[in-house]
Design an enzyme around this catalytic site. Structure first.
Site, PDB file in Angstrom:
ATOM      1  N   HIS A  78      53.480  11.600   2.461  1.00 16.49           N
ATOM      2  CA  HIS A  78      54.601  12.357   3.030  1.00 16.49           C
ATOM      3  C   HIS A  78      54.496  13.842   2.699  1.00 16.49           C
ATOM      4  O   HIS A  78      54.622  14.704   3.571  1.00 16.49           O
ATOM      5  CB  HIS A  78      55.921  11.788   2.506  1.00 16.49           C
ATOM      6  CG  HIS A  78      57.123  12.562   2.953  1.00 16.49           C
ATOM      7  ND1 HIS A  78      57.735  12.345   4.159  1.00 16.49           N
ATOM      8  CD2 HIS A  78      57.791  13.590   2.368  1.00 16.49           C
ATOM      9  CE1 HIS A  78      58.750  13.196   4.288  1.00 16.49           C
ATOM     10  NE2 HIS A  78      58.793  13.955   3.219  1.00 16.49           N
TER      11      HIS A  78
ATOM     12  N   ARG B  51      56.433  10.683  20.164  1.00 17.75           N
ATOM     13  CA  ARG B  51      56.928   9.473  19.501  1.00 17.75           C
ATOM     14  C   ARG B  51      58.421   9.306  19.810  1.00 17.75           C
ATOM     15  O   ARG B  51      59.269   9.882  19.133  1.00 17.75           O
ATOM     16  CB  ARG B  51      56.721   9.573  17.990  1.00 17.75           C
ATOM     17  CG  ARG B  51      55.286   9.802  17.546  1.00 17.75           C
ATOM     18  CD  ARG B  51      55.232   9.890  16.034  1.00 17.75           C
ATOM     19  NE  ARG B  51      53.901  10.125  15.512  1.00 17.75           N
ATOM     20  CZ  ARG B  51      53.399  11.321  15.237  1.00 17.75           C
ATOM     21  NH1 ARG B  51      54.146  12.409  15.433  1.00 17.75           N
ATOM     22  NH2 ARG B  51      52.178  11.450  14.751  1.00 17.75           N
TER      23      ARG B  51
ATOM     24  N   ARG C  70      55.008   7.940  24.498  1.00 18.79           N
ATOM     25  CA  ARG C  70      54.820   6.559  24.039  1.00 18.79           C
ATOM     26  C   ARG C  70      56.151   5.833  24.063  1.00 18.79           C
ATOM     27  O   ARG C  70      57.158   6.342  23.575  1.00 18.79           O
ATOM     28  CB  ARG C  70      54.252   6.555  22.614  1.00 18.79           C
ATOM     29  CG  ARG C  70      53.957   5.156  22.086  1.00 18.79           C
ATOM     30  CD  ARG C  70      53.295   5.217  20.724  1.00 18.79           C
ATOM     31  NE  ARG C  70      54.196   5.661  19.668  1.00 18.79           N
ATOM     32  CZ  ARG C  70      53.828   5.895  18.403  1.00 18.79           C
ATOM     33  NH1 ARG C  70      52.564   5.749  18.070  1.00 18.79           N
ATOM     34  NH2 ARG C  70      54.692   6.286  17.510  1.00 18.79           N
TER      35      ARG C  70
ATOM     36  N   GLU D  11      44.810   0.844  19.224  1.00 18.84           N
ATOM     37  CA  GLU D  11      45.015   0.862  17.769  1.00 18.84           C
ATOM     38  C   GLU D  11      44.770  -0.500  17.128  1.00 18.84           C
ATOM     39  O   GLU D  11      44.881  -0.652  15.918  1.00 18.84           O
ATOM     40  CB  GLU D  11      46.421   1.358  17.448  1.00 18.84           C
ATOM     41  CG  GLU D  11      47.525   0.606  18.166  1.00 18.84           C
ATOM     42  CD  GLU D  11      48.884   1.291  18.076  1.00 18.84           C
ATOM     43  OE1 GLU D  11      49.122   2.000  17.079  1.00 18.84           O
ATOM     44  OE2 GLU D  11      49.700   1.118  19.004  1.00 18.84           O
TER      45      GLU D  11
ATOM     46  N   ASN E 155      45.134   6.072  12.935  1.00 15.24           N
ATOM     47  CA  ASN E 155      45.820   5.735  11.680  1.00 15.24           C
ATOM     48  C   ASN E 155      45.903   4.222  11.503  1.00 15.24           C
ATOM     49  O   ASN E 155      45.600   3.684  10.430  1.00 15.24           O
ATOM     50  CB  ASN E 155      47.223   6.345  11.650  1.00 15.24           C
ATOM     51  CG  ASN E 155      47.196   7.865  11.671  1.00 15.24           C
ATOM     52  OD1 ASN E 155      46.138   8.460  11.601  1.00 15.24           O
ATOM     53  ND2 ASN E 155      48.349   8.474  11.774  1.00 15.24           N
TER      54      ASN E 155
ATOM     55  N   ARG F 190      46.478   2.281   4.243  1.00 19.25           N
ATOM     56  CA  ARG F 190      46.121   3.663   3.926  1.00 19.25           C
ATOM     57  C   ARG F 190      47.060   4.301   2.914  1.00 19.25           C
ATOM     58  O   ARG F 190      46.748   5.348   2.350  1.00 19.25           O
ATOM     59  CB  ARG F 190      46.095   4.504   5.209  1.00 19.25           C
ATOM     60  CG  ARG F 190      47.427   4.620   5.925  1.00 19.25           C
ATOM     61  CD  ARG F 190      47.210   5.163   7.337  1.00 19.25           C
ATOM     62  NE  ARG F 190      48.428   5.153   8.134  1.00 19.25           N
ATOM     63  CZ  ARG F 190      49.197   6.216   8.335  1.00 19.25           C
ATOM     64  NH1 ARG F 190      48.874   7.366   7.802  1.00 19.25           N
ATOM     65  NH2 ARG F 190      50.266   6.136   9.069  1.00 19.25           N
TER      66      ARG F 190
END
Length: 572
Positions: free
Chosen positions: A191, A298, A334, A433, A456, A467
C-alpha cells in the site's frame, strides 16, 4: 559513521533531508477491573466518536489529494468503528467481565488480528488484520489519553523513517515537507509503495533495518532510483546525490516535453501508453501526463464507501465524464470486480477460505444479473460520448465470455428498441489474468475484440504465490520465462485474429519489463499516470524490430534472473 542500507526501490527520485522517526506511541497500560461499567462504555463511545471524526477528515483529505480509490481504505476503517461484531464485542467484554475499556479493546482486537492472520492463504483477511491494528491503535490512544505523532505534524523538510507506514500515515504525508521515506517492511506492490508513486515521493521499502539504524534529526539520503538509504552521509556524498537529484529533476523536465507526443519507437512503430484509474477525478492526471488512453477504469470504486448500490444514472454520469474528458481517446472500462480483497457491506458474500479464487468479478455478475445489467445499461448509454471499450474481468471459460456478451447485447437491443442512442463501435474484450484463459487464448481471440493482461493476478496465480506474502514474495517474478510464455501466447493469439493486446498490471510500467514486452509485440501499456512519460522516453530509444529478434531468447531462458541479466547487457 555513514551507513548504507539496501531496500526495494518503491518510488523514483532522490530525497536529502533530516530524518523524522515515526515511532509507535507507548500504549502500555495496566489491566484492571472496574465497578462502573457504564462509565467505561461511555469512555469507549467518546473514543469511538473522536476516532470517527479523525478518520473522516483523513478520508476527505485523501480523496482530495490522492483520489477516491486511494481513500477507500479509510471507508473500511470507519466501517470497523461501526461494526457491531467489533464494537459490540468490546462492550460485551466490559459488561461480562467488568474490565476496563482499554482491556476489552485489547482482547477483542487481538482476537480479530489472530483470527485474520491464521488464514494463511487468504490475502484479503491478512489485510483486514492490518486494518484492525491501525484502527485499534487510534482507538486505544484516545482511551488512554495518549497523543501520538502523525505525519501531519511535520512542518519542515524531512525524510520519514518508519517500521511501516499504515494507510492512515501515508494519507497524511504532506508533499511540501515529506521529501522521501524509508521503511523496514513492504514491497513494490504494498500500500505505501503504491501511494508513494501516486504522490511522487521518493521511497525505499523493505530495508529490514533502517528503523533500528536511523537517528532522529540526522541527515539521510533516500535513493528511490536504486533502492538505497544512506544514513549520516559524508559531505562528498551529499554533494554527489544533490547532483543526481538535480539530474533526475532535469530528466523529469525533459519527460514533460513529451506530453503531447505520440509513443513511437526508434524505428517508427506506434504503441499506446495508457493509464489505470479508479474514478473520474483521476483523468486529469492522465491528460497532464500525456496518456493516450485509459487502459483500465476500475469501476468497483463507484460501489465502495457507500450504503447501497449506485444507480444506473449515477454510473452513467461517471462513465460519461471519463469518456468526455478523454476527448475521443480509447477508454477501457472494466465491469464490476467485487470480491477477493474488495467487499461491500450492503452486498453480503458467502464466507470463503480463499475469496481471491472464489465468488468474485464476472462470477458474481453472472449470478447477480440485476447488478450486472444495470451497469451494462449505464455503459451502453454513455458509449455515444467517446470511444468506449468494455472489458470483463476474471474470465476463465469460453462460456462465461459468451454469457457476458449475450447479456450485454440483450441490454443493447432493449435500449435501441426504446429509442436510446448506443454506439455501434464498442469493442468488447476481456482481462487475461487466469492461466487457463491464457493457455486457451487462441480460442478466446475468436470471441473477444481485445485482451488486456492483468499481470498482478496472472503472476500470482501462475506461480501459486500470494504477492502480498513476504515469505513467498521472491516468487512474484514478472519476467519469469513461464509468465513471458503466457504473455506471448496471449499477444500472438490476439494478433492472429487481427486484434490488439494490452497490459494493465504493474508490469506494464516496469522499466526493465518494457523492452521485453515490446519484443513480445505488446500493443498497449497501461500504468499509473506518473509512469507514462518515463515509459514514453524509454520507448523512443528502443527499436521494436531489433527487439523482436530477441523474443525467442527470452522465451527459452530458464530463470527470471537470466532474463534480467540479458536485458541489462543487451538493452541498456
Amino acid at each position: 559513521m555513514t551507513e548504507k542500507i539496501k531496500g526495494i526501490a518503491a518510488s523514483a527520485g532522490i530525497a536529502i533531508a533530516k530524518t523524522f522517526i515515526l515511532k509507535n506511541p507507548d500504549l502500555s497500560f495496566e489491566r484492571k477491573t472496574v465497578s462502573d461499567k457504564e462509565a467505561e462504555k461511555a469512555k469507549l463511545n467518546d473514543a469511538l466518536e473522536v476516532s470517527k471524526k479523525e478518520l473522516t477528515a483523513i478520508k476527505e483529505t485523501a480523496e482530495r489529494e490522492l483520489g477516491k480509490d486511494k481513500a477507500e481504505v479509510f471507508a473500511a476503517h470507519l466501517m470497523f468503528l461501526s461494526d457491531p461484531e467489533f464494537v459490540g464485542a468490546i462492550g460485551s467484554k466490559i459488561d461480562d467481565e467488568g474490565i476496563s475499556a482499554e482491556s476489552a479493546l485489547q482482547d477483542v482486537s487481538t482476537f480479530f488480528v489472530q483470527t485474520f492472520e491464521s488464514m494463511k492463504d487468504n490475502a484479503y483477511m491478512r489485510e483486514r488484520a492490518a486494518d484492525v491494528r491501525d484502527v485499534s491503535k487510534r482507538l486505544l490512544a484516545h482511551l488512554l489519553g495518549v497523543s501520538f505523532t502523525t505525519p501531519s505534524s511535520i512542518t519542515e523538510e524531512t525524510v520519514v523513517i518508519a517500521e511501516d507506514l499504515t494507510p492512515s500515515d501515508t494519507a497524511q504525508l504532506n508533499r511540501k515537507y515529506v521529501k522521501g521515506f524509508a521503511t523496514d517492511i513492504g514491497g513494490r506492490t504494498s500500500h505505501s509503495a503504491i501511494m508513494s508513486r501516486s504522490m511522487e515521493i521518493p521511497a525505499v521499502v523493505g530495508t529490514k533495518t533502517v528503523m533500528a539504524s536511523a537517528k532522529e534529526g540526522e541527515i539521510a539520503i533516500v535513493d528511490g532510483l536504486k533502492g538505497e538509504v544512506i544514513l549520516n552521509p559524508t559531505e562528498a556524498e551529499i554533494e554527489e546525490y544533490k547532483s543526481k537529484a538535480a539530474a533526475f529533476k532535469e530528466q523529469q523536465e525533459e519527460w514533460k516535453k513529451l506530453v503531447h507526443e505520440s509513443t513511437k519507437t526508434k524505428d517508427g512503430a506506434h504503441v499506446i501508453l495508457g493509464a489505470n484509474i479508479g474514478n473520474p477525478g483521476d483523468v486529469t492526471g492522465v491528460v497532464n501526463n500525456g496518456g493516450e488512453a485509459i487502459g483500465l477504469y476500475r469501476t468497483e470504486f463507484l460501489y465502495m464507501g457507500r450504503d447501497q448500490l449506485p444507480t444506473e444514472d449515477e454510473q452513467f454520469d461517471a462513465y460519461k465524464e471519463v469518456l468526455e474528458k478523454m476527448d475521443g481517446k480509447p477508454v477501457v472500462i472494466r465491469t464490476l470486480d467485487i470480491g477477493g480483497d474488495k467487499k461491500l457491506k450492503y452486498l453480503p458474500l458467502p464466507h470463503e477460505m480463499n475469496p481471491f479464487l472464489g465468488f468474485r468479478a464476472i462470477r458474481l455478475c453472472l449470478e447477480r444479473q440485476d447488478i450486472f445489467r444495470t451497469q451494462l445499461r449505464a455503459l451502453l448509454r454513455a458509449s455515444v460520448f467517446g470511444k468506449l471499450r468494455i472489458m470483463f474481468p476474471m474470465i476463465a471459460t469460453i462460456n462465461e465470455l459468451r454469457e457476458a456478451k449475450k447479456i450485454l447485447f440483450e441490454e443493447k437491443d432493449k435500449l435501441v428498441a426504446a429509442g436510446t442512442e448506443v454506439s455501434d463501435e464498442i469493442q468488447v474484450g476481456m482481462m487475461m489474468e487466469i492461466p487457463a484463459s491464457a493457455v486457451l487464448a487462441d480460442r478466446f481471440a475468436k470471441e473477444a475484440d481485445f485482451f488486456s493482461i492483468g499481470t498482478n493476478d496472472l503472476i500470482q496465480y501462475t506461480m501459486a504465490a500470494d504477492r502480498m506474502n513476504e515469505h513467498v514474495s521472491y516468487l512474484y517474478q514478472p519476467v519469469n520465462p513461464s509468465i513471458l510464455r503466457l504473455v506471448s501466447r496471449v499477444i500472438d493469439a490476439a494478433h492472429k485474429e487481427g486484434h490488439w493486446a494490452g497490459m494493465c498490471g504493474e508490469m506494464a510500467g516496469d522499466a526493465t519489463a518494457i523492452p521485453v514486452l515490446l519484443a513480445l509485440g505488446l500493443d498497449e501499456f497501461s500504468m499509473s499516470a506518473t509512469s507514462i512519460l518515463p515509459a514514453r522516453s524509454q520507448l523512443l530509444r528502443l527499436s521494436k524490430e531489433e527487439l523482436s529478434k530477441h523474443k525467442e531468447a527470452f522465451l527459452n531462458m530458464d530463470t527470471a534472473e537470466e532474463v534480467l541479466e540479458y536485458v541489462k547487457e543487451k538493452m541498456n
